[in-house]
Design a protein around this motif. Structure first.
Motif, PDB file in Angstrom:
ATOM      1  N   LEU A   4      -7.095   3.212  -5.451  1.00 49.00           N
ATOM      2  CA  LEU A   4      -6.909   2.390  -6.640  1.00 49.00           C
ATOM      3  C   LEU A   4      -6.442   1.005  -6.213  1.00 49.00           C
ATOM      4  N   ILE A   5      -7.075  -0.037  -6.747  1.00 48.64           N
ATOM      5  CA  ILE A   5      -6.731  -1.409  -6.386  1.00 48.64           C
ATOM      6  C   ILE A   5      -6.310  -2.159  -7.644  1.00 48.64           C
ATOM      7  N   HIS A   6      -5.076  -2.601  -7.677  1.00 47.41           N
ATOM      8  CA  HIS A   6      -4.550  -3.287  -8.866  1.00 47.41           C
ATOM      9  C   HIS A   6      -5.240  -4.640  -9.038  1.00 47.41           C
ATOM     10  N   SER A   7      -5.482  -5.026 -10.288  1.00 49.84           N
ATOM     11  CA  SER A   7      -6.185  -6.276 -10.573  1.00 49.84           C
ATOM     12  C   SER A   7      -5.370  -7.510 -10.204  1.00 49.84           C
ATOM     13  N   ILE A  58       0.845  -1.192   0.000  1.00 50.87           N
ATOM     14  CA  ILE A  58       0.000   0.000   0.000  1.00 50.87           C
ATOM     15  C   ILE A  58       0.879   1.240   0.000  1.00 50.87           C
ATOM     16  N   VAL A  59       0.522   2.218  -0.826  1.00 53.21           N
ATOM     17  CA  VAL A  59       1.182   3.512  -0.793  1.00 53.21           C
ATOM     18  C   VAL A  59       0.112   4.588  -0.666  1.00 53.21           C
ATOM     19  N   LEU A 112       0.794   2.710  -9.262  1.00 57.53           N
ATOM     20  CA  LEU A 112       0.019   1.475  -9.356  1.00 57.53           C
ATOM     21  C   LEU A 112       0.829   0.340  -9.977  1.00 57.53           C
ATOM     22  N   GLU A 113       1.846   0.676 -10.738  1.00 56.44           N
ATOM     23  CA  GLU A 113       2.735  -0.352 -11.286  1.00 56.44           C
ATOM     24  C   GLU A 113       3.596  -0.971 -10.187  1.00 56.44           C
ATOM     25  N   ARG A 114       3.858  -0.188  -9.127  1.00 57.36           N
ATOM     26  CA  ARG A 114       4.763  -0.643  -8.071  1.00 57.36           C
ATOM     27  C   ARG A 114       4.046  -1.162  -6.826  1.00 57.36           C
ATOM     28  N   TYR A 115       2.809  -0.714  -6.613  1.00 54.89           N
ATOM     29  CA  TYR A 115       2.076  -1.081  -5.403  1.00 54.89           C
ATOM     30  C   TYR A 115       0.718  -1.673  -5.759  1.00 54.89           C
ATOM     31  N   ASP A 116       0.203  -2.507  -4.853  1.00 56.80           N
ATOM     32  CA  ASP A 116      -1.093  -3.141  -5.085  1.00 56.80           C
ATOM     33  C   ASP A 116      -2.259  -2.188  -4.857  1.00 56.80           C
TER      34      ASP A 116
END
Length: 219
Positions: A109-112, A32-33, A63-67
């Motif tokens: 934002l929540i990564h898929s 998480i960031v 979002l590329e680096r964190y979930d």
């Protein structure tokens, strides 16, 4: 600020020879960031609309680096802006609660790769996530719940941005957080706009009253 946890999500389970059990017992929490997009890291004033390309590029890189990316003071014009954000960030999940284009508002934002909708039965993501957040206080705090696909256990992320100049509004927001029925496995991210000690306060911000200190302690 960032929170990146690799602790055991289910510490009460003992390791067994079963590979499925080992997987669930060692399931990692999402990375998480949290970021305030009107902090000193940006050279121009304004929110999402005024600095659309710059802000969106920044959020995409995070979002590329964190979930999970928790964003505060987004200054989206209304909740209708969610449609625009969904087009930009598909296939990821976007949670928004807006105030107006002058101040406030939060986005999660929540990564898929970490969570997808309940309807997506083919997903390899370890969690499911609702399409909309629980709004604790409009424009200042939302809760995102991740549910483990294999066990049904939940992990909640509260993204908050409390008012920095209106003490009465701030009291209303902190009281909303205090009276909300939070569950276990909940993490709070964002900006309370509150300091317990006067030495930590900027001269640009008002001094909080004893009522504010009591409200924060109650929380």
């Amino acid at each position: 600020m960032k929170v990146h946890s690799r602790q055991n999500f289910f510490p009460e389970r003992n390791s067994t020879g079963n590979s499925s059990a080992n997987f669930t017992s060692q399931l990692k929490l999402p990375s998480i960031v949290t970021t305030n997009i009107n902090s000193g890291s940006f050279s121009l004033p304004g929110g999402l609309v005024a600095r659309h390309f710059k802000v969106i590029s920044h959020l995409q890189s995070l979002l590329e680096r964190y979930d999970v990316v928790c964003v505060q003071d987004v200054r989206a014009p209304s909740d209708n802006y969610l449609t625009t954000l969904q087009h930009i960030f598909t296939p990821h999940t976007v949670h928004l609660s807006a105030t107006d284009s002058t101040r406030g508002g939060v986005i999660t934002l929540i990564h898929s790769r970490i969570a997808t909708s309940h309807a997506n039965g083919l997903s390899n993501a370890p969690f499911t996530v609702d399409s909309s957040p629980a709004v604790i206080h409009k424009g200042s705090s939302i809760k995102t719940t991740l549910t483990c696909r294999s066990t049904g256990k939940t992990f909640c992320i509260v993204n908050l941005y409390l008012h920095g100049s209106d003490s009465n509004h701030w009291l209303t927001e902190i009281n909303s957080l205090t009276t909300y029925n939070h569950t276990t496995n909940t993490i709070f991210t964002g900006d309370f706009n509150f300091t317990e000690h006067p030495i930590d306060r900027s001269s640009n911000y008002h001094n909080y009253s004893s009522a504010a200190a009591t409200a924060f302690n109650n929380f």
